[in-house]
Scaffold this motif. Structure first.
Motif, short mmCIF file in Angstrom:
data_model
loop_
_atom_site.label_atom_id
_atom_site.label_comp_id
_atom_site.label_asym_id
_atom_site.label_seq_id
_atom_site.Cartn_x
_atom_site.Cartn_y
_atom_site.Cartn_z
N UNK A 171 39.56 49.91 29.12
CA UNK A 171 39.13 49.75 30.31
C UNK A 171 40.17 49.58 31.45
N UNK A 172 41.11 49.00 30.83
CA UNK A 172 42.37 48.59 31.77
C UNK A 172 42.42 47.44 32.68
N UNK A 173 41.70 46.49 32.35
CA UNK A 173 41.46 45.14 32.77
C UNK A 173 40.85 44.34 31.79
N UNK A 174 41.08 42.78 32.12
CA UNK A 174 40.66 41.97 31.09
C UNK A 174 39.00 41.48 31.39
N UNK A 175 38.30 40.51 30.76
CA UNK A 175 37.07 40.30 30.91
C UNK A 175 36.90 39.60 32.21
N UNK A 176 35.70 39.68 32.74
CA UNK A 176 35.50 38.88 34.18
C UNK A 176 35.46 37.43 33.85
N UNK A 218 40.92 44.75 22.53
CA UNK A 218 40.87 46.19 22.66
C UNK A 218 40.07 46.68 23.78
N UNK A 219 39.18 46.02 24.38
CA UNK A 219 38.48 46.56 25.48
C UNK A 219 39.25 46.44 26.68
N UNK A 220 40.15 45.35 26.89
CA UNK A 220 40.94 45.42 28.15
C UNK A 220 42.08 46.61 28.04
#
Length: 339
Positions: A205-210, A200-202
């Motif tokens: 925000x438009x990108x995956x987790x660090x 969901x947050x990817x």
């Protein structure tokens, strides 16, 4: 607990490493504008936090709750609620008192959640926010009188609760990455499904987790979080001004939330993202969550409110006529490339 230090220095953690470069945001997500926090008394809350960290009161108002929030996220029938916008160097915190005339019973959300569980303050060892919070009456969750050293890399961690029962994480750094006093490192959430919430947050925000990591059989982590035999999966997303941290507790298990969060429950009640174009983000996310119809607040922000898959309340804020000083563009320590 912060990804940069724990993960980079922990050979026992199972880690998926992403690029250290922070990708450019898409769809005009500028960062986290504020962390929403419902309190029993704004004066008492300000006094507690200002004793330890740089909380600068920006504005304080009485407003009708319907001017700010959709009715499905509140249970109060009060005509007015009190809000205070506070600057905490790299992010704002919005304090909300839904019943200014009466105290509320402290509410203790479990460390394992579900939902937004803690806000993290990072401070230099030479000017420890932990020490000041303890002097102000912080109630410890961590099984120690001092922050816990997880690996000898110059960072120590502790969880505790403020007078409302709301949890704070303190990270004490021997060599802080930023000058000056304490800053907010992240807002943390406990999730029943780390993969679902990361997807969901990817998309948002438009990108995956660090980074993503898994931890088990770590007595020092047990000491920090106050559980025995802790097993967790975690991920960290970088925004322009702070991180968003997710922990899926496998043992003890993070439960699924029944229904969704309500704004008039004490504790962290919302994360508001500042955007350049609310309609673009709302349209792009339509298949993943149903943001409310945008409305203008009395403070010059156009706002839409929705839910993430865990039932946490999130909002999109677009500045229309608000003072520029209330945008994260005016914050200290904004870095669009490296957090």
């Amino acid at each position: 607990m912060a990804s940069d230090d724990v993960v980079a220095s922990d050979p026992e953690a199972t880690v998926e490493r992403a690029s250290m470069e922070v990708p450019p945001p898409i769809a005009n997500i500028k960062g986290v504008r504020f962390i929403g926090m419902t309190v029993s008394d704004i004066d008492e809350t300000l006094a507690f936090y200002q004793s330890a960290v740089p909380y600068r009161l920006v504005r304080r108002d009485l407003v009708a709750p319907g001017d700010l929030y959709p009715e499905e996220f509140i249970t109060t029938d009060a005509d007015e609620i009190e809000i205070a916008l506070v600057e905490a160097r790299n992010v704002f915190v919005q304090l909300v008192d839904f019943d200014p005339d009466a105290p509320s019973t402290p509410y203790v959300r479990p460390v394992k959640g579900p939902g937004f569980t803690h806000m993290c303050f990072i401070s230099p060892a030479a000017d420890s926010a932990f020490t000041k919070f303890r002097e102000a009456g912080l109630s410890m969750v961590t099984r120690s009188d001092e922050p816990v050293d997880l690996g000898g890399y110059g960072m120590r961690y502790a969880y505790g609760r403020d007078p409302n029962g709301t949890m704070i994480e303190t990270e004490v750094a021997d060599t802080p990455r930023r000058d000056g006093g304490p800053w907010v490192g992240h807002i943390g959430s406990a999730t029943p499904d780390a993969d679902r919430i990361s997807d969901f947050y990817a998309a948002l925000l438009g990108y995956g987790p660090r980074r993503r990591a898994e931890y088990a059989d770590r007595p020092l982590i047990d000491q920090v979080v106050g559980y025995d035999g802790t097993s967790v999966r975690s991920s960290w997303f970088v925004t322009r001004n702070l991180e968003i941290e997710f922990w899926e507790y496998i043992k003890p298990r993070t439960p699924e939330r029944q229904g969704h969060a309500m704004l008039d429950t004490l504790g962290y009640n919302m994360v508001a993202y500042e955007v350049d174009d609310l309609d673009t983000v709302r349209t792009r996310m339509a298949e993943m969550t149903d943001f409310s119809e945008p409305k203008m607040t009395p403070f010059g922000w156009r706002v839409a409110t929705g839910l993430d898959p865990d039932g946490n309340i999130i909002a999109l804020h677009e500045r229309v006529s608000a003072e520029a000083s209330e945008s994260i563009d005016a914050m200290v320590w904004i870095d669009p490339e490296t957090f």
